[in-house]
Write a protein that holds these residues in place. Structure first.
Motif, PDB file in Angstrom:
ATOM      1  N   VAL A 199       0.966  -1.187  -0.107  1.00 25.94           N
ATOM      2  CA  VAL A 199       0.099  -0.004   0.306  1.00 25.94           C
ATOM      3  C   VAL A 199       0.906   1.157   0.038  1.00 25.94           C
ATOM      4  N   SER A 200       1.807   1.142   1.047  1.00 19.48           N
ATOM      5  CA  SER A 200       2.671   2.310   0.965  1.00 19.48           C
ATOM      6  C   SER A 200       3.443   2.645  -0.425  1.00 19.48           C
ATOM      7  N   HIS A 201       3.885   1.645  -0.912  1.00 21.67           N
ATOM      8  CA  HIS A 201       4.713   1.596  -2.147  1.00 21.67           C
ATOM      9  C   HIS A 201       3.536   2.240  -3.288  1.00 21.67           C
ATOM     10  N   ASP A 202       2.416   1.493  -3.232  1.00 16.38           N
ATOM     11  CA  ASP A 202       1.442   1.877  -4.286  1.00 16.38           C
ATOM     12  C   ASP A 202       0.858   3.385  -4.321  1.00 16.38           C
ATOM     13  N   LEU A 203       1.014   3.880  -3.039  1.00 10.14           N
ATOM     14  CA  LEU A 203       0.309   5.169  -2.728  1.00 10.14           C
ATOM     15  C   LEU A 203       1.474   6.192  -3.261  1.00 10.14           C
ATOM     16  N   ARG A 204       2.640   6.045  -3.482  1.00 15.14           N
ATOM     17  CA  ARG A 204       3.579   6.917  -3.765  1.00 15.14           C
ATOM     18  C   ARG A 204       3.076   7.577  -5.361  1.00 15.14           C
ATOM     19  N   ALA A 205       2.780   6.879  -6.006  1.00 14.83           N
ATOM     20  CA  ALA A 205       2.440   7.200  -7.666  1.00 14.83           C
ATOM     21  C   ALA A 205       1.366   8.338  -7.630  1.00 14.83           C
ATOM     22  N   PRO A 206       0.095   7.931  -7.148  1.00 13.37           N
ATOM     23  CA  PRO A 206      -0.880   8.916  -6.917  1.00 13.37           C
ATOM     24  C   PRO A 206      -0.509  10.247  -6.182  1.00 13.37           C
ATOM     25  N   LEU A 207       0.257  10.060  -5.139  1.00 12.26           N
ATOM     26  CA  LEU A 207       0.654  11.085  -4.433  1.00 12.26           C
ATOM     27  C   LEU A 207       1.569  12.079  -5.034  1.00 12.26           C
ATOM     28  N   ARG A 208       2.438  11.629  -5.907  1.00 10.21           N
ATOM     29  CA  ARG A 208       3.436  12.297  -6.706  1.00 10.21           C
ATOM     30  C   ARG A 208       2.727  12.941  -7.800  1.00 10.21           C
ATOM     31  N   ALA A 209       1.565  12.261  -8.261  1.00  8.22           N
ATOM     32  CA  ALA A 209       0.783  12.907  -9.327  1.00  8.22           C
ATOM     33  C   ALA A 209      -0.191  14.191  -8.680  1.00  8.22           C
ATOM     34  N   ILE A 210      -0.542  13.777  -7.454  1.00  7.75           N
ATOM     35  CA  ILE A 210      -1.414  15.090  -6.779  1.00  7.75           C
ATOM     36  C   ILE A 210      -0.418  16.256  -6.765  1.00  7.75           C
ATOM     37  N   ASN A 211       0.743  15.811  -6.171  1.00 10.75           N
ATOM     38  CA  ASN A 211       1.777  16.762  -5.877  1.00 10.75           C
ATOM     39  C   ASN A 211       2.204  17.423  -7.052  1.00 10.75           C
TER      40      ASN A 211
END
Length: 484
Positions: free
Chosen positions: A274-286
């Protein structure tokens, strides 16, 4: 006859005085003619009190009938051996006497033995045996002996119960004993006993017992050889302990441990994924929020700018949470590689980094010299970094602070501690301290994700140690930990 016999046996006086047993000569009617001095010692009467008296006058009333029957046998010139009756002493109490009497015409020659001391010993032994049997029954612990020369086996009553054998059958021979055990344990048992006989060394083994109704129990058998004067093993004595309950608990605990391990591995894998997979959408939001700020930021009014700042702040907080979750996962999954660690130097370097980040802080830091442990350097670095950073953070609202790293003796291993005089916490919330995402202060006052102490606890436990804390509100906190 009384005076005649007494006179005739006067020359026997030295002989009468040689024995501690009670000697007497009586007539066939049961009248004492001559007694030795041991009667005075045992019964407390003088010889004059007894000689000429009817012996039945001194016998316990309940023993009159068997005593009269014994006298009748003696009248018929029949020897009486091992007859026991009770005689009244001068002080009124009774003693048991064992008689060996030989008739010779009208006279009876007798020797009696005081059984009082022997009976006291027998009663004490019986009491001890009863206590031992009771203790063995309560403890589910039996005792046994194996005569190596004859092959004879002796069991206490409890062994019969533990091994499911009818006590009326008596102990089995060695081959029968092996058949009581589970087939897979018979060869092992035989090997262990054989080695004990050959080497003279004690043994401790566990076996399964097959009962006639089909159920299994577990026993622990311990044996210790006995030797003759030449050092040869002649026997083995030992104990049998019922460990069925313990083995059941061990099996249940093993299953539970396996289940918990599997669950933890699944949770850790899930957290990592989950932590690894959350990075991609978080980078997109950022990324998109940054683009939004660059392209349209000039159109934001004050309220829109505030909303946008909050979004950016929470993006950063979410990123920190993901980083900490990944770090926690690595703490739980990484292999331990212990090596010597200089804690004092490690702590000094960490404090130096904190001073560089916050150069205006007035903090007295005391680090005990020459602190060293053998542990995984990466994990210990994470542990000490979390504890010192927490101490630095939670003392930040005080103008002058004191932080200390030290050690104190423990029962089995040294106890290390990190102490500060900062905000502290209420001990009634202490159980929450090491939980994931558990925080005792709000993020506005002291920022953080609530994962650091959870990581510290896992690191300590992975090293087989313990960690705990003591604190009071606004009186600082002390974190203690051991690394065996």
């Amino acid at each position: 006859m009384f005076y005649c016999v007494n006179s005739m046996t006067q020359d026997l006086e030295p002989f009468f005085g040689l024995t501690l047993n009670l000697l007497c000569i009586a007539d066939v009617e049961g009248r004492f003619i001559r007694v030795n001095r041991s009667w005075e010692t045992v019964l407390g009467y003088t010889r004059a009190d007894l000689e000429g008296q009817i012996l039945l006058d001194f016998v316990h009333p309940e023993d009159h009938a068997p005593t009269i029957a014994a006298i009748e046998r003696l009248k018929g010139q029949e020897t009486v051996e091992g007859f026991v009756n009770r005689y009244r002493c001068a002080d009124g109490h009774y003693v048991h006497l064992e008689w060996y009497t030989q008739p010779c015409g009208p006279l009876l020659y007798a020797v009696a033995r005081d059984l009082t001391r022997q009976q006291e010993i027998d009663q004490a032994l019986q009491k001890r045996e009863a206590h031992l049997q009771t203790a063995q029954r309560i403890a589910h612990l039996g005792s046994w002996e194996f005569d190596v020369t004859s092959g004879a086996i002796t069991w206490s009553d409890e062994v019969f119960r533990l091994l499911g054998r009818d006590i009326a059958l008596g102990p089995p021979n060695y081959e029968e004993l092996l058949q009581i055990y589970h087939p897979e344990d018979q060869i092992y048992h035989n090997q262990v006993v054989g080695e004990a006989i050959a080497t003279g060394k004690p043994y401790d083994l566990e076996c399964r017992v097959c009962h006639q109704d089909g159920h299994l129990t577990y026993i622990q058998a311990r044996g210790e050889p006995l030797f003759d004067a030449q050092g040869k093993v002649t026997a083995i004595i030992g104990t049998v302990l019922d460990i069925t309950e313990r083995k059941t608990h061990e099996t249940d605990l093993l299953k539970l441990t396996q289940q918990l391990t599997a669950s933890n591995e699944e949770l850790e894998a899930f957290a990592y994924s989950v932590s690894h997979d959350l990075r991609a959408p978080l980078r997109a939001i950022n990324g998109f929020s940054q683009a939004l700020l660059e392209d349209y930021g000039h159109q934001f009014d004050e309220i829109a700018q505030d909303y946008f700042d909050r979004i950016r702040h929470n993006i950063g907080r979410m990123s920190d949470l993901i980083d900490d979750l990944l770090a926690l996962s690595r703490v739980s999954r990484s292999d331990l590689k212990p090596e010597p660690i200089d804690l004092s130097t490690l702590a000094a370097n960490l404090i130096q980094d904190l001073r560089i980040q916050d150069p205006h802080r007035e903090a007295e830091v005391i680090i005990a010299p020459n602190l060293s442990i053998a542990a995984d350097p990466t994990l210990i670095g994470i542990l000490l970094s979390n504890l010192l950073e927490n101490a630095w953070k939670f003392t930040s609202h005080h103008p002058k602070t004191r932080i200390e790293l030290g050690v104190m003796p423990g029962e089995t291993s040294p106890i290390y501690f990190v102490r500060d005089d900062g905000a502290g916490f209420d001990m009634k919330y202490g159980k929450m301290l090491f939980g994931v995402f558990q925080r005792l202060h709000n993020t506005e006052e002291f920022p953080g994700t609530g994962i650091g102490l959870a990581s510290v606890q896992r690191i300590v436990r992975r090293h087989g140690g313990e960690i705990w804390a003591e604190s009071a509100v606004e009186q600082g906190a002390t974190f203690y930990f051991t690394i065996p």
